[in-house]
Design a protein around this motif. Structure first.
Motif, mmCIF file in Angstrom:
data_model
loop_
_atom_site.group_PDB
_atom_site.id
_atom_site.type_symbol
_atom_site.label_atom_id
_atom_site.label_comp_id
_atom_site.label_asym_id
_atom_site.label_seq_id
_atom_site.Cartn_x
_atom_site.Cartn_y
_atom_site.Cartn_z
ATOM 1 N N ARG A 255 18.888 20.112 8.210
ATOM 2 C CA ARG A 255 19.410 20.004 6.572
ATOM 3 C C ARG A 255 18.235 18.681 6.086
ATOM 4 N NH1 ARG A 255 23.868 19.182 9.893
ATOM 5 N NH2 ARG A 255 24.375 16.858 10.060
ATOM 6 N N SER A 256 17.176 18.485 6.366
ATOM 7 C CA SER A 256 16.378 17.287 6.035
ATOM 8 C C SER A 256 15.682 17.738 4.534
ATOM 9 C CB SER A 256 15.518 16.978 6.976
ATOM 10 O OG SER A 256 16.060 16.580 8.123
ATOM 11 N N THR A 257 15.115 16.710 3.812
ATOM 12 C CA THR A 257 14.135 16.716 2.857
ATOM 13 C C THR A 257 13.179 15.500 3.292
ATOM 14 O OG1 THR A 257 13.905 16.658 0.811
ATOM 15 C CG2 THR A 257 15.604 15.161 1.434
ATOM 16 N N MET A 258 12.124 16.044 3.274
ATOM 17 C CA MET A 258 10.961 15.102 3.620
ATOM 18 C C MET A 258 10.352 14.293 2.479
ATOM 19 S SD MET A 258 11.062 15.653 6.790
ATOM 20 C CE MET A 258 9.796 14.583 7.438
ATOM 21 N N ILE A 259 10.349 12.901 2.529
ATOM 22 C CA ILE A 259 9.749 12.178 1.164
ATOM 23 C C ILE A 259 8.309 11.619 1.813
ATOM 24 C CG2 ILE A 259 10.316 10.280 -0.186
ATOM 25 C CD1 ILE A 259 13.199 11.738 1.298
ATOM 26 N N ALA A 260 7.493 12.234 1.273
ATOM 27 C CA ALA A 260 6.170 11.856 2.003
ATOM 28 C C ALA A 260 5.305 10.546 1.408
ATOM 29 C CB ALA A 260 5.211 13.014 1.778
ATOM 30 N N PHE A 261 4.759 9.757 2.019
ATOM 31 C CA PHE A 261 4.095 8.723 1.649
ATOM 32 C C PHE A 261 2.554 8.638 2.269
ATOM 33 C CE2 PHE A 261 8.553 7.747 1.228
ATOM 34 C CZ PHE A 261 8.676 7.038 -0.054
ATOM 35 N N ARG A 262 1.826 7.805 1.708
ATOM 36 C CA ARG A 262 0.649 7.064 2.396
ATOM 37 C C ARG A 262 0.556 5.833 2.335
ATOM 38 N NH1 ARG A 262 -4.960 9.453 0.181
ATOM 39 N NH2 ARG A 262 -5.393 7.711 1.768
ATOM 40 N N ALA A 263 0.037 5.121 3.258
ATOM 41 C CA ALA A 263 0.211 3.638 3.477
ATOM 42 C C ALA A 263 -1.156 3.234 4.241
ATOM 43 C CB ALA A 263 1.293 3.170 4.036
ATOM 44 N N THR A 264 -1.579 2.194 4.340
ATOM 45 C CA THR A 264 -2.612 1.512 5.129
ATOM 46 C C THR A 264 -1.982 0.395 6.207
ATOM 47 O OG1 THR A 264 -3.083 -0.282 3.625
ATOM 48 C CG2 THR A 264 -4.361 1.877 3.142
ATOM 49 N N ALA A 265 -2.873 0.313 7.064
ATOM 50 C CA ALA A 265 -2.559 -0.562 8.232
ATOM 51 C C ALA A 265 -3.950 -1.243 8.803
ATOM 52 C CB ALA A 265 -1.496 -0.093 9.195
ATOM 53 N N SER B 42 0.821 -1.316 0.005
ATOM 54 C CA SER B 42 0.061 -0.237 0.106
ATOM 55 C C SER B 42 0.884 1.273 -0.032
ATOM 56 C CB SER B 42 -0.936 -0.095 1.458
ATOM 57 O OG SER B 42 -0.104 0.424 2.420
ATOM 58 N N ILE B 43 2.189 1.084 0.161
ATOM 59 C CA ILE B 43 3.026 2.232 0.361
ATOM 60 C C ILE B 43 3.045 2.939 -1.129
ATOM 61 C CG2 ILE B 43 5.251 3.175 0.619
ATOM 62 C CD1 ILE B 43 5.565 0.668 2.598
ATOM 63 N N ARG B 44 2.602 4.229 -0.877
ATOM 64 C CA ARG B 44 2.640 5.319 -2.153
ATOM 65 C C ARG B 44 3.072 6.582 -1.942
ATOM 66 N NH1 ARG B 44 -2.028 8.135 -3.988
ATOM 67 N NH2 ARG B 44 -3.124 7.562 -2.153
ATOM 68 N N TYR B 45 4.247 6.971 -2.944
ATOM 69 C CA TYR B 45 4.662 8.314 -2.846
ATOM 70 C C TYR B 45 3.815 9.261 -3.143
ATOM 71 C CZ TYR B 45 7.537 12.303 -4.355
ATOM 72 O OH TYR B 45 8.076 13.395 -4.380
ATOM 73 N N ILE B 46 3.932 10.410 -2.308
ATOM 74 C CA ILE B 46 2.879 11.461 -2.831
ATOM 75 C C ILE B 46 3.577 12.747 -3.073
ATOM 76 C CG2 ILE B 46 1.105 12.853 -1.873
ATOM 77 C CD1 ILE B 46 0.151 10.248 -1.995
ATOM 78 N N ALA B 47 4.548 13.130 -2.421
ATOM 79 C CA ALA B 47 5.466 14.406 -2.619
ATOM 80 C C ALA B 47 6.664 14.621 -1.773
ATOM 81 C CB ALA B 47 4.450 15.528 -2.327
ATOM 82 N N SER B 48 7.330 15.432 -1.851
ATOM 83 C CA SER B 48 8.369 15.938 -1.010
ATOM 84 C C SER B 48 8.461 17.384 -0.967
ATOM 85 C CB SER B 48 9.733 15.467 -1.974
ATOM 86 O OG SER B 48 9.926 16.239 -3.124
#
Length: 354
Positions: A272-282, A259-265
């Motif tokens: 000094r981070s960069t956020m990689i955003a996902f959606r997932a189910t559980a 279910s892991i799906r990339y959405i945005a960053s």
């Protein structure tokens, strides 16, 4: 050298191609799929003009242009704002020393040069125009427009990098800024270094029926502010593996891998981070096991409760603003991050699902 110049040209060409391609696809799909907050990036962006960074004569010309503007930071944590909460753009006469200590950010929408300068914490803005004030970049940048948000985060990232990288990691000698302040070079061995971003995942976990979301609160958040789970990506770890690991470590939840799906960053230069955003189910029927070293609370929230929290305006990551929102509406069961941050993008993306 030729290699660096070729890399800059390649990067600019690739960026231009991506922007053009996105524009074409967006125009073709405009009638078929409406734009949502899960697509946070517009074509309005800063031209970083990377091919000009090594041209010192050109940069000096830029610094002296009448339309050159400077974004001022204080101690790499605060940005100078206008009374209307937009970024304050200063001209050369308002900057005490617009020289190599400034950083060339690029060209704005009007092709005017844009620089940033970081002043020490004791800097007193009393000589600046009335109404200009410093405010914390972390809490105020999300409230800016997309283009100004990019500028604020870019300037902050560069200031943080220079503040924490003053000596060569190879020989220990002092570093000096070159290429418009975007590169640091050792004054002894000549080694060059550039700013980096540390990848972090952030994931909104929803239940399998899509009517609940798992949101968590850490000790640094104001009262009732909950957000998506997040954590650093470890060395040699895929982003999807980081999503699985962080979710389990912080809440005891096993995410459905498929279910892991990339959405945005989103860049997040704190420090000094960069956020990689996902959606997932559980499975929301399984018990939560919260890591109390990371979180103070985590819970499954009904969609209606999260939707009500989404109507609350303002920089609620600021404690005083969050408390004011809770005083105005005592029925609020939680607060969520403001628009402009990728955690909110994830939440809005779920709320907009039919």
């Amino acid at each position: 050298n030729d290699r660096e110049e070729n890399m800059r040209l390649f990067a600019d060409s690739a960026a231009t191609l991506v922007a053009e391609t996105v524009g074409i696809v967006a125009s073709q799909d405009a009638d078929e799929s409406p734009q949502t907050s899960a697509q946070p990036h517009s074509q309005e962006h800063l031209d970083r003009a990377t091919m000009l960074r090594s041209d010192e004569a050109k940069l000096e010309e830029f610094r002296n242009r009448h339309d050159a503007r400077f974004v001022m930071l204080r101690n790499a944590t605060e940005c100078l704002f206008e009374p209307n909460a937009k970024i304050a753009y200063l001209d050369k006469s308002q900057i005490s020393s617009p020289d190599t200590s400034s950083t060339f950010l690029g060209l704005n929408a009007n092709k005017a040069p844009l620089f940033s300068v970081d002043v020490p914490s004791e800097f007193d803005p009393h000589n600046l125009p009335d109404g200009l004030h410093f405010a914390n970049t972390r809490t105020h940048a999300p409230l800016l427009s997309q283009s100004e948000n990019e500028i604020a985060l870019y300037a902050t990232a560069m200031a943080n990098w220079k503040k924490t990288h003053q000596f060569c990691s190879g020989c220990g000698q002092p570093l000096q800024a070159i290429d418009g302040g975007t590169c640091l070079q050792c004054t002894s061995c000549g080694t060059k270094s550039w700013p980096r971003q540390d990848p972090s995942i952030i994931v909104l976990i929803t239940n399998r029926t899509q009517d609940k979301a798992l949101l968590a609160r850490s000790a640094r958040h104001p009262r009732k502010v909950h957000t998506a789970l997040a954590g650093f990506v470890e060395a040699g770890e895929a982003y999807e593996q980081a999503v699985m690991r962080e979710s389990f470590e912080e809440t005891g939840i096993h995410v459905d891998y498929n279910s892991i799906r990339y959405i945005a960053s989103q860049p997040w230069p704190f420090p000094r981070s960069t956020m990689i955003a996902f959606r997932a189910t559980a499975d929301d029927n399984l018990p939560l096991c919260i890591d109390e070293n990371e979180l103070v609370a985590a819970s499954w929230f009904d969609k209606s409760i999260v939707a009500k929290a989404a109507t609350v305006p303002g920089a609620v990551m600021n404690k005083d603003i969050a408390e004011e929102a809770l005083r105005r509406d005592e029925s609020l069961q939680l607060l969520i991050p403001p628009t402009g941050v990728v955690a909110r993008t994830l939440i809005d993306n779920w709320l907009e699902d039919v």
